[in-house]
Design a protein around this motif. Structure first.
Motif, PDB file in Angstrom:
ATOM      1  N   GLU A  61      22.786  73.607  62.374  1.00 33.14           N
ATOM      2  CA  GLU A  61      24.212  73.524  62.048  1.00 33.14           C
ATOM      3  C   GLU A  61      24.388  72.672  60.785  1.00 33.14           C
ATOM      4  O   GLU A  61      23.952  71.524  60.726  1.00 33.14           O
ATOM      5  CB  GLU A  61      24.981  72.917  63.225  1.00 33.14           C
ATOM      6  CG  GLU A  61      26.335  72.328  62.899  1.00 33.14           C
ATOM      7  CD  GLU A  61      27.303  73.323  62.281  1.00 33.14           C
ATOM      8  OE1 GLU A  61      27.952  72.962  61.284  1.00 33.14           O
ATOM      9  OE2 GLU A  61      27.403  74.466  62.795  1.00 33.14           O
ATOM     10  N   THR A 100      37.027  74.227  73.611  1.00 30.99           N
ATOM     11  CA  THR A 100      36.781  74.486  72.203  1.00 30.99           C
ATOM     12  C   THR A 100      36.081  75.826  72.060  1.00 30.99           C
ATOM     13  O   THR A 100      35.101  76.095  72.751  1.00 30.99           O
ATOM     14  CB  THR A 100      35.887  73.379  71.601  1.00 30.99           C
ATOM     15  OG1 THR A 100      36.554  72.123  71.710  1.00 30.99           O
ATOM     16  CG2 THR A 100      35.580  73.664  70.143  1.00 30.99           C
ATOM     17  N   GLU A 124      33.637  77.606  69.886  1.00 32.14           N
ATOM     18  CA  GLU A 124      32.632  77.445  68.832  1.00 32.14           C
ATOM     19  C   GLU A 124      32.039  78.822  68.567  1.00 32.14           C
ATOM     20  O   GLU A 124      31.396  79.406  69.436  1.00 32.14           O
ATOM     21  CB  GLU A 124      31.541  76.456  69.250  1.00 32.14           C
ATOM     22  CG  GLU A 124      31.952  75.004  69.206  1.00 32.14           C
ATOM     23  CD  GLU A 124      32.050  74.457  67.785  1.00 32.14           C
ATOM     24  OE1 GLU A 124      31.795  75.220  66.820  1.00 32.14           O
ATOM     25  OE2 GLU A 124      32.390  73.271  67.650  1.00 32.14           O
ATOM     26  N   THR A 142      30.939  77.689  63.575  1.00 32.91           N
ATOM     27  CA  THR A 142      29.698  76.962  63.348  1.00 32.91           C
ATOM     28  C   THR A 142      28.786  77.832  62.509  1.00 32.91           C
ATOM     29  O   THR A 142      28.852  79.068  62.578  1.00 32.91           O
ATOM     30  CB  THR A 142      29.014  76.591  64.681  1.00 32.91           C
ATOM     31  OG1 THR A 142      27.692  76.103  64.427  1.00 32.91           O
ATOM     32  CG2 THR A 142      28.914  77.784  65.622  1.00 32.91           C
ATOM     33  N   HIS A 168      37.150  76.749  66.433  1.00 35.96           N
ATOM     34  CA  HIS A 168      36.149  76.284  65.478  1.00 35.96           C
ATOM     35  C   HIS A 168      35.196  77.417  65.114  1.00 35.96           C
ATOM     36  O   HIS A 168      35.105  78.431  65.806  1.00 35.96           O
ATOM     37  CB  HIS A 168      35.326  75.148  66.081  1.00 35.96           C
ATOM     38  CG  HIS A 168      36.069  73.866  66.224  1.00 35.96           C
ATOM     39  ND1 HIS A 168      35.834  72.767  65.434  1.00 35.96           N
ATOM     40  CD2 HIS A 168      37.066  73.499  67.076  1.00 35.96           C
ATOM     41  CE1 HIS A 168      36.635  71.782  65.786  1.00 35.96           C
ATOM     42  NE2 HIS A 168      37.397  72.204  66.786  1.00 35.96           N
TER      43      HIS A 168
END
Length: 355
Positions: A328, A209, A211, A156, A154
């Motif tokens: 975010e 994950t 980020e 951000t 991912h």
């Protein structure tokens, strides 16, 4: 918010959540069939890398495509040469094509076991796609899913750097993080809540994950891409070494710090429900930098400032207060201005010789 702040205070005090997590069995229970994380004695047979869970997070999309060149079976039959099968999936092809976070629903909240097992839960595209991923990498309900470890890539818009997010009871992922932190001290470890996670990596036995930010929606960031690529290669090397070394290989205790997620702080709003302010300029870009009750966190449109204590109506967590996911972009729809965390210390045992 009050429930989140109570949870944050309990974590800061080293309260019941820490003790309960330490006592949890390594095998799944009837109450938590999804809790079947890898242990030291387990061999890693299959690893998956997924990108495009959010289609406008393009570093993850293109990094996944890069690693797709290496996917294949274990050993000499595969192009990667590792002792495990490597799968690579583009998680949400429709949102990738549209360059949107999602088409109908945030797919990284679509992996609750009850939803995956509900045959009627197929109304939206992301519901159906989550079931397809669960079938290919899981199932989440199984003690022996097809995939042992999942990396979900991912980006951000927040200034998190590389934050690796995982479950607080996934000690195998903590061990892997500790090794990665030795190779790149800028990397951070963030814990999800100590409950079932609805995120894609939860389909496998263990996972995390990536980020990575700040990266604008729809854009690529070369520095962040290359750092993530290096970390992924190092992670795959460690997992391969885990298989080749066995559970009796030499290890050393490695002190690390993790951030345990707590309260979600909403934006200030007026009587009409519209935004009344924005992130304070001194907080912008300061993810994982300690703040206090008196720290200004919002600048209101009328020119006033609002402190953290005012924003949470006096319910300030004890101990160090750490904001992250500050401003975010994807969280405006969720009314989350930033999240709060407290730090905890861990000491996983990490392989000494990794080559």
């Amino acid at each position: 918010l009050r429930a989140g702040l109570r949870h944050t205070r309990a974590m800061a005090a080293g309260g019941p959540s820490d003790e309960a997590a330490a006592k949890k069995p390594k095998t799944a229970s009837a109450e938590e069939p999804w809790a079947r994380w890898l242990a030291r004695e387990d061999k890693v047979s299959c690893v998956a890398i997924t990108g495009g869970t959010h289609g406008n997070e393009r570093n993850g999309v293109y990094l996944g495509r890069r690693f797709a060149e290496l996917k294949g079976p274990a050993g000499k039959l595969g192009p990667h040469g590792y002792s495990f099968e490597l799968k690579v999936l583009e998680s949400n092809p429709a949102s990738v094509e549209a360059n949107l976070r999602y088409t109908e629903e945030d797919m990284n909240r679509c992996f609750f076991l009850k939803d995956l097992q509900d045959a009627s839960h197929t109304k939206l595209y992301e519901h159906r796609r989550a079931k397809e991923i669960d079938s290919e990498l899981g199932p989440k309900s199984s003690l022996t899913p097809k995939c042992d470890f999942i990396f979900d890539l991912h980006n951000t818009t927040a200034a998190t750097g590389v934050a690796l997010m995982t479950h607080p009871r996934d000690t195998f992922a903590h061990e892997l993080y500790a090794h990665l932190h030795k190779t790149d001290p800028s990397v951070r470890l963030v814990f999800w809540a100590n409950a079932e996670a609805p995120m894609l990596p939860s389909v496998g036995r263990s996972g995390m994950t990536f980020e990575v930010g700040p990266v604008p929606w729809g854009c690529l960031h070369a520095g962040q891409y290359l750092q993530s690529e290096r970390l992924l290669h190092e992670a795959l090397k460690y997992l391969d070494c885990h298989n080749r070394s066995g559970p009796t290989a030499e290890r050393c205790k490695t002190p690390i710090t993790a951030f345990k997620s707590g309260a979600k702080v909403p934006y200030p709003r007026g009587p009409d429900g519209q935004l009344a302010g924005m992130i304070h300029p001194n907080l912008q870009g300061q993810d994982f930098v300690k703040i206090s009750a008196s720290t200004p966190v919002f600048t209101l449109f009328d020119g006033r400032e609002q402190t953290l204590a005012e924003a949470v109506k006096g319910e300030v967590p004890a101990g160090d207060i750490i904001p992250f996911f500050v401003n975010e972009a994807a969280y405006y729809e969720k009314d989350i201005a930033f999240m709060l965390a407290v730090t905890v210390s861990l000491e996983p045992e990490v392989l000494v010789n990794v080559s």
